[in-house]
Design a protein around this motif. Structure first.
Motif, PDB file in Angstrom:
ATOM      1  N   VAL A   1      -6.360   4.265  21.052  1.00 12.41           N
ATOM      2  CA  VAL A   1      -6.183   4.679  19.712  1.00 12.41           C
ATOM      3  C   VAL A   1      -7.259   6.056  19.341  1.00 12.41           C
ATOM      4  CG1 VAL A   1      -7.003   4.143  17.210  1.00 12.41           C
ATOM      5  CG2 VAL A   1      -5.874   2.608  18.730  1.00 12.41           C
ATOM      6  N   ARG A   2      -8.408   5.747  20.085  1.00  7.43           N
ATOM      7  CA  ARG A   2      -9.140   6.957  19.748  1.00  7.43           C
ATOM      8  C   ARG A   2      -9.009   8.076  20.640  1.00  7.43           C
ATOM      9  NH1 ARG A   2     -13.254   2.497  19.938  1.00  7.43           N
ATOM     10  NH2 ARG A   2     -13.097   2.329  22.445  1.00  7.43           N
ATOM     11  N   ALA A   3      -8.352   8.118  21.673  1.00 12.73           N
ATOM     12  CA  ALA A   3      -7.625   9.282  22.588  1.00 12.73           C
ATOM     13  C   ALA A   3      -6.550   9.893  21.847  1.00 12.73           C
ATOM     14  CB  ALA A   3      -7.351   8.845  23.883  1.00 12.73           C
ATOM     15  N   ASP A   4      -5.590   9.007  21.250  1.00 12.01           N
ATOM     16  CA  ASP A   4      -4.205   9.515  20.371  1.00 12.01           C
ATOM     17  C   ASP A   4      -4.634   9.798  18.893  1.00 12.01           C
ATOM     18  OD1 ASP A   4      -3.215   9.001  22.708  1.00 12.01           O
ATOM     19  OD2 ASP A   4      -2.390   7.069  22.010  1.00 12.01           O
TER      20      ASP A   4
ATOM     21  N   ALA B   1      10.488   5.413  20.671  1.00  9.18           N
ATOM     22  CA  ALA B   1       9.351   5.708  21.496  1.00  9.18           C
ATOM     23  C   ALA B   1       9.205   7.059  21.575  1.00  9.18           C
ATOM     24  CB  ALA B   1       9.286   4.796  22.739  1.00  9.18           C
ATOM     25  N   VAL B   2      10.396   7.787  21.794  1.00  2.00           N
ATOM     26  CA  VAL B   2      10.435   9.220  22.096  1.00  2.00           C
ATOM     27  C   VAL B   2       9.824   9.929  20.820  1.00  2.00           C
ATOM     28  CG1 VAL B   2      11.888  11.224  22.424  1.00  2.00           C
ATOM     29  CG2 VAL B   2      12.395   9.033  23.388  1.00  2.00           C
ATOM     30  N   ARG B   3       9.845   9.426  19.773  1.00  2.00           N
ATOM     31  CA  ARG B   3       9.409  10.218  18.417  1.00  2.00           C
ATOM     32  C   ARG B   3       7.983   9.673  18.217  1.00  2.00           C
ATOM     33  NH1 ARG B   3      12.080   9.325  13.357  1.00  2.00           N
ATOM     34  NH2 ARG B   3      10.605  11.048  12.668  1.00  2.00           N
ATOM     35  N   LEU B   4       7.416   8.739  19.004  1.00  2.00           N
ATOM     36  CA  LEU B   4       5.996   8.366  18.600  1.00  2.00           C
ATOM     37  C   LEU B   4       4.943   9.447  18.465  1.00  2.00           C
ATOM     38  CD1 LEU B   4       4.164   6.183  18.176  1.00  2.00           C
ATOM     39  CD2 LEU B   4       3.951   5.627  20.683  1.00  2.00           C
ATOM     40  N   PRO B   5       5.049  10.393  19.461  1.00  2.00           N
ATOM     41  CA  PRO B   5       3.801  11.457  19.416  1.00  2.00           C
ATOM     42  C   PRO B   5       4.199  12.056  18.006  1.00  2.00           C
ATOM     43  CG  PRO B   5       4.709  11.483  21.500  1.00  2.00           C
ATOM     44  CD  PRO B   5       5.628  10.517  20.799  1.00  2.00           C
TER      45      PRO B   5
ATOM     46  N   GLY C   1       3.051   9.545  15.146  1.00  2.00           N
ATOM     47  CA  GLY C   1       1.611   9.610  15.189  1.00  2.00           C
ATOM     48  C   GLY C   1       0.938  10.639  14.631  1.00  2.00           C
ATOM     49  N   ARG C   2       1.271  11.877  14.773  1.00  2.00           N
ATOM     50  CA  ARG C   2       0.839  12.946  14.320  1.00  2.00           C
ATOM     51  C   ARG C   2       0.901  13.020  12.818  1.00  2.00           C
ATOM     52  NH1 ARG C   2       2.827  17.516  12.541  1.00  2.00           N
ATOM     53  NH2 ARG C   2       4.876  16.995  13.614  1.00  2.00           N
ATOM     54  N   LEU C   3       1.909  12.804  12.188  1.00  2.00           N
ATOM     55  CA  LEU C   3       2.457  12.776  10.727  1.00  2.00           C
ATOM     56  C   LEU C   3       1.452  11.848  10.237  1.00  2.00           C
ATOM     57  CD1 LEU C   3       6.142  13.049  10.716  1.00  2.00           C
ATOM     58  CD2 LEU C   3       4.727  14.709   9.972  1.00  2.00           C
ATOM     59  N   VAL C   4       1.019  10.495  10.549  1.00  2.00           N
ATOM     60  CA  VAL C   4       0.415   9.762  10.093  1.00  2.00           C
ATOM     61  C   VAL C   4      -1.185  10.162  10.135  1.00  2.00           C
ATOM     62  CG1 VAL C   4      -0.467   7.214  10.355  1.00  2.00           C
ATOM     63  CG2 VAL C   4       1.952   7.690  10.574  1.00  2.00           C
TER      64      VAL C   4
END
Length: 248
Positions: free
Chosen positions: A179-182, A224-228, A231-234
Motif C-alpha cells: 500500500v505504501r509503495a503503490d 487486474a489490467v486496469r488496476l494501476p 489506483g491512480r484515480l483513487v
C-alpha cells in the motif's frame, strides 16, 4: 429519569467528557453506580459506546454514532471537501464510491456514498462498519499509522472472512508495504465474497489518516489490467480531497 432519556443523557455526557469513567458519570448524574454501568453496557452492545482501548475503565463514543450522519458531519470540512471529487470519480469509473472514517483501531465506518448506474453493484449503508485488516479502506489507514498500532491490532487476533483474508502478522505487514509503495490498497474478496475495492487514505497536514475514499465493485467487473489506472484515480481523488479540506 426514564430509561431512554437516561441513556441519551449518559450518551451525551460521554461525548462531552470522553474518555470518562463510571464513577465520574455516577457523580455527574447522582445515580447508583450499577444503573450507570448497566446503561453503559447496553449502549456498548448497541455500538454507541466503547471502552477506551488504552484504559478499559473509561468509556468513549463508538462507531454507531456516525450511522446517523449528523448535520455537523455534513457541514464538516472533510464532508464538504469530499463530495464533488467523489462524484467525479464515480463518473470516471461508474462504480460505487465510499467515504469512510476509522473508529480508532476498532473498524472503518461508511459516512458517505455515491452510487453507480449499474443494476448490479456493491452496497454499504451509511454507518456500516468493517474490519481494518480485511478491507482496502482499513489497510489504507493502517499503512499510515505507527507500527505499534498495527502490532496491537494483530495481538487481538485477525479474524478470517475467507481464504484471502490476511490473518497473520507477516501477511498484513507485507500488504501494508505494498500500500505504501503503490499509494493505494486493494481488496479482492478478502472481506465479502465476490466484492472488490480499491482505496486510498485522506491524510491531514501531519500525515495522519483522517478517512479513505474507495471504489467498490462486484468481482465480475474487477479488471487486474486496469488496476494501476484505477489506483491512480483513487489516490489522486484522496489527495484532492485532502487539499480541498486544507484550503489548497
Amino acid at each position: 429519569m426514564k430509561s431512554v432519556t437516561r441513556s441519551l443523557r449518559i450518551l451525551e455526557a460521554v461525548a462531552q467528557h470522553q474518555p470518562v469513567t463510571v464513577g465520574e458519570l455516577t457523580k455527574l448524574f447522582g445515580l447508583p453506580k450499577s444503573t450507570v454501568q448497566r446503561t453503559l453496557v447496553t449502549l456498548n452492545e448497541a455500538g454507541w459506546l466503547r471502552a477506551n482501548r488504552k484504559d478499559t475503565t473509561r468509556w468513549e463514543i463508538g462507531a454507531r454514532v456516525l450511522a446517523v450522519r449528523p448535520a455537523a458531519l455534513q457541514g464538516s470540512s472533510l464532508f464538504a471537501a469530499a463530495r464533488e471529487p467523489m462524484i467525479r470519480l464515480r463518473d470516471a469509473v461508474n462504480e460505487t464510491i465510499h467515504l469512510s472514517v476509522p473508529d480508532a483501531l476498532q473498524c472503518m465506518v461508511v459516512v458517505d456514498r455515491v452510487d453507480c448506474t449499474h443494476a448490479v453493484r456493491t452496497f454499504h449503508a451509511i454507518g456500516d462498519t468493517s474490519p481494518l485488516h480485511a478491507t482496502a479502506t482499513g489497510r489504507a489507514v493502517l499503512a499510515h499509522v505507527p507500527r505499534a498500532d498495527v502490532d496491537e491490532l494483530v495481538a487481538h487476533g485477525l479474524e478470517s472472512f475467507g481464504e484471502a483474508t490476511p490473518t497473520e502478522a507477516g501477511q498484513l505487514h507485507a500488504e501494508l508495504e505494498r500500500v505504501r509503495a503503490d499509494g493505494y490498497s486493494v481488496n479482492r474478496k478478502q472481506y465479502r465474497p465476490d466484492v472488490c475495492a480499491v482505496a486510498a487514505a485522506i491524510l491531514d497536514e501531519g500525515g495522519t489518516p483522517l478517512a479513505t475514499v474507495a471504489v467498490s465493485m462486484p468481482e465480475s467487473r474487477y479488471d487486474a489490467v486496469r488496476l494501476p489506472e484505477l489506483g491512480r484515480l483513487v489516490a489522486d481523488t484522496a489527495q484532492e480531497i485532502a487539499g480541498r479540506r486544507m484550503g489548497a
